[in-house]
Motif scaffolding. Sequence first.
Motif, mmCIF file in Angstrom:
data_model
loop_
_atom_site.group_PDB
_atom_site.id
_atom_site.type_symbol
_atom_site.label_atom_id
_atom_site.label_comp_id
_atom_site.label_asym_id
_atom_site.label_seq_id
_atom_site.Cartn_x
_atom_site.Cartn_y
_atom_site.Cartn_z
ATOM 1 N N ALA A 1 0.859 -1.188 0.000
ATOM 2 C CA ALA A 1 0.000 0.000 0.000
ATOM 3 C C ALA A 1 0.892 1.234 0.000
ATOM 4 C CB ALA A 1 -0.919 -0.004 1.219
ATOM 5 N N GLU A 2 0.293 2.398 -0.197
ATOM 6 C CA GLU A 2 1.051 3.643 -0.189
ATOM 7 C C GLU A 2 1.590 3.930 1.218
ATOM 8 O OE1 GLU A 2 1.911 5.705 -2.747
ATOM 9 O OE2 GLU A 2 1.139 4.049 -3.955
ATOM 10 N N SER A 3 2.849 4.367 1.243
ATOM 11 C CA SER A 3 3.487 4.760 2.496
ATOM 12 C C SER A 3 3.829 6.244 2.399
ATOM 13 C CB SER A 3 4.755 3.932 2.720
ATOM 14 O OG SER A 3 5.427 4.336 3.892
ATOM 15 N N PRO A 4 3.309 7.094 3.277
ATOM 16 C CA PRO A 4 3.513 8.548 3.166
ATOM 17 C C PRO A 4 4.979 8.935 3.012
ATOM 18 C CG PRO A 4 1.926 8.064 4.883
ATOM 19 C CD PRO A 4 2.490 6.739 4.452
ATOM 20 N N GLY A 5 5.271 9.633 1.916
ATOM 21 C CA GLY A 5 6.626 10.117 1.666
ATOM 22 C C GLY A 5 7.580 9.089 1.105
ATOM 23 N N LYS A 6 7.142 7.849 0.973
ATOM 24 C CA LYS A 6 8.061 6.781 0.567
ATOM 25 C C LYS A 6 7.631 6.031 -0.692
ATOM 26 C CE LYS A 6 9.267 5.760 5.404
ATOM 27 N NZ LYS A 6 9.329 4.700 6.434
ATOM 28 N N GLY A 7 6.509 6.383 -1.252
ATOM 29 C CA GLY A 7 6.000 5.570 -2.363
ATOM 30 C C GLY A 7 5.200 4.416 -1.785
ATOM 31 N N ARG A 8 5.434 3.230 -2.296
ATOM 32 C CA ARG A 8 4.728 2.063 -1.781
ATOM 33 C C ARG A 8 5.539 1.370 -0.694
ATOM 34 N NH1 ARG A 8 3.254 -0.483 -7.542
ATOM 35 N NH2 ARG A 8 5.160 0.656 -8.019
ATOM 36 N N GLY A 9 4.841 0.706 0.203
ATOM 37 C CA GLY A 9 5.490 -0.032 1.277
ATOM 38 C C GLY A 9 4.775 -1.344 1.517
ATOM 39 N N VAL A 10 5.345 -2.143 2.401
ATOM 40 C CA VAL A 10 4.767 -3.451 2.735
ATOM 41 C C VAL A 10 4.156 -3.362 4.132
ATOM 42 C CG1 VAL A 10 5.236 -5.909 3.050
ATOM 43 C CG2 VAL A 10 6.503 -4.607 1.323
ATOM 44 N N PHE A 11 2.908 -3.845 4.250
ATOM 45 C CA PHE A 11 2.176 -3.742 5.506
ATOM 46 C C PHE A 11 1.676 -5.116 5.941
ATOM 47 C CE2 PHE A 11 2.159 0.348 3.569
ATOM 48 C CZ PHE A 11 2.175 1.270 4.606
ATOM 49 N N ALA A 12 1.527 -5.266 7.245
ATOM 50 C CA ALA A 12 1.022 -6.529 7.787
ATOM 51 C C ALA A 12 -0.492 -6.583 7.631
ATOM 52 C CB ALA A 12 1.401 -6.652 9.254
ATOM 53 N N ALA A 13 -0.995 -7.660 7.028
ATOM 54 C CA ALA A 13 -2.436 -7.847 6.883
ATOM 55 C C ALA A 13 -3.019 -8.574 8.084
ATOM 56 C CB ALA A 13 -2.724 -8.631 5.609
ATOM 57 N N GLN A 14 -2.148 -9.071 8.938
ATOM 58 C CA GLN A 14 -2.560 -9.707 10.177
ATOM 59 C C GLN A 14 -1.379 -9.610 11.149
ATOM 60 O OE1 GLN A 14 -3.233 -13.615 8.398
ATOM 61 N NE2 GLN A 14 -1.513 -14.440 9.602
ATOM 62 N N PRO A 15 -1.596 -9.782 12.429
ATOM 63 C CA PRO A 15 -0.500 -9.655 13.389
ATOM 64 C C PRO A 15 0.616 -10.673 13.111
ATOM 65 C CG PRO A 15 -2.618 -9.630 14.512
ATOM 66 C CD PRO A 15 -2.894 -10.029 13.089
ATOM 67 N N LEU A 16 1.851 -10.237 13.335
ATOM 68 C CA LEU A 16 3.014 -11.103 13.189
ATOM 69 C C LEU A 16 3.734 -11.180 14.526
ATOM 70 C CD1 LEU A 16 4.407 -9.699 9.797
ATOM 71 C CD2 LEU A 16 3.095 -11.800 10.140
ATOM 72 N N ARG A 17 4.144 -12.376 14.889
ATOM 73 C CA ARG A 17 4.828 -12.571 16.160
ATOM 74 C C ARG A 17 6.311 -12.213 16.053
ATOM 75 N NH1 ARG A 17 2.405 -17.183 14.951
ATOM 76 N NH2 ARG A 17 4.448 -18.170 14.641
ATOM 77 N N ARG A 18 6.913 -11.785 17.136
ATOM 78 C CA ARG A 18 8.349 -11.551 17.173
ATOM 79 C C ARG A 18 9.070 -12.852 16.845
ATOM 80 N NH1 ARG A 18 11.981 -9.477 22.380
ATOM 81 N NH2 ARG A 18 13.992 -9.557 21.277
ATOM 82 N N TYR B 1 12.963 -11.482 9.238
ATOM 83 C CA TYR B 1 12.260 -11.958 10.427
ATOM 84 C C TYR B 1 11.707 -10.751 11.192
ATOM 85 C CZ TYR B 1 14.269 -16.642 9.912
ATOM 86 O OH TYR B 1 14.614 -17.885 9.447
ATOM 87 N N ALA B 2 10.579 -10.950 11.839
ATOM 88 C CA ALA B 2 10.030 -9.888 12.674
ATOM 89 C C ALA B 2 10.898 -9.749 13.922
ATOM 90 C CB ALA B 2 8.594 -10.214 13.051
ATOM 91 N N SER B 3 11.474 -8.570 14.123
ATOM 92 C CA SER B 3 12.323 -8.338 15.299
ATOM 93 C C SER B 3 11.505 -7.865 16.493
ATOM 94 C CB SER B 3 13.407 -7.311 14.982
ATOM 95 O OG SER B 3 12.833 -6.091 14.559
ATOM 96 N N ALA B 4 10.228 -7.636 16.263
ATOM 97 C CA ALA B 4 9.289 -7.246 17.323
ATOM 98 C C ALA B 4 7.903 -7.689 16.882
ATOM 99 C CB ALA B 4 9.328 -5.741 17.546
#
Length: 204
Positions: free
Chosen positions: A39-56, A127-130
Amino acid sequence: MALLAALLSSRPLAAPHGCTAPSSAITSLDHAAPALHIAESPGKGRGVFAAQPLRRGEWVGWYEGERLSLEQVRERYPCASASDYLFQLADDAYIDGVRSRHFSRCINHHEKGNLEVVREEERLAFYASAAIAEGEELTFDYGLDFWVEHSADPVTGSDSRGLTIKARRWAKRARRVGITLVQTGAFVGWLLPVAIPVCANLCS
């Protein structure tokens, strides 16, 4: 960016400053995990977003791209800072995501990113660091070396090291100027013994 520098931890030789590929390059999320979307990321063009929670510690995906040797990198990018999507795996192994349609091409920078990049079996894994909440953008730290070599600055709010980056840029430019002056001085030192007798003969 020193194109030939070894950046084998979690740093790209150059990294995407937003997903700014031509529209024909990424029109959908090819090979993406179902937990992610672009999806669009403000000031950055497109970005990658989580569609559901991700565990650390959860595996997010690979960095995908074309495998290149050092010779191929030099042929493709004669200018050391020409690529924004090039990772170095080893002395003679690189991954170039410039033509990739994979979601990993669109992961943006943040100094305190929520992803860690790990080299595994000659590949790079995210990997998700958080813990990452649904709707949160996925980011990782491109590292100071990238921004020192890159002409652009990090998007406002994504990095607190602006003064450090600028200081290192100036220091690098000063070193380059110093080398140029030394080289010029050596040339002049070689030229004067030849030029002076010639001038003397012409003026006599």
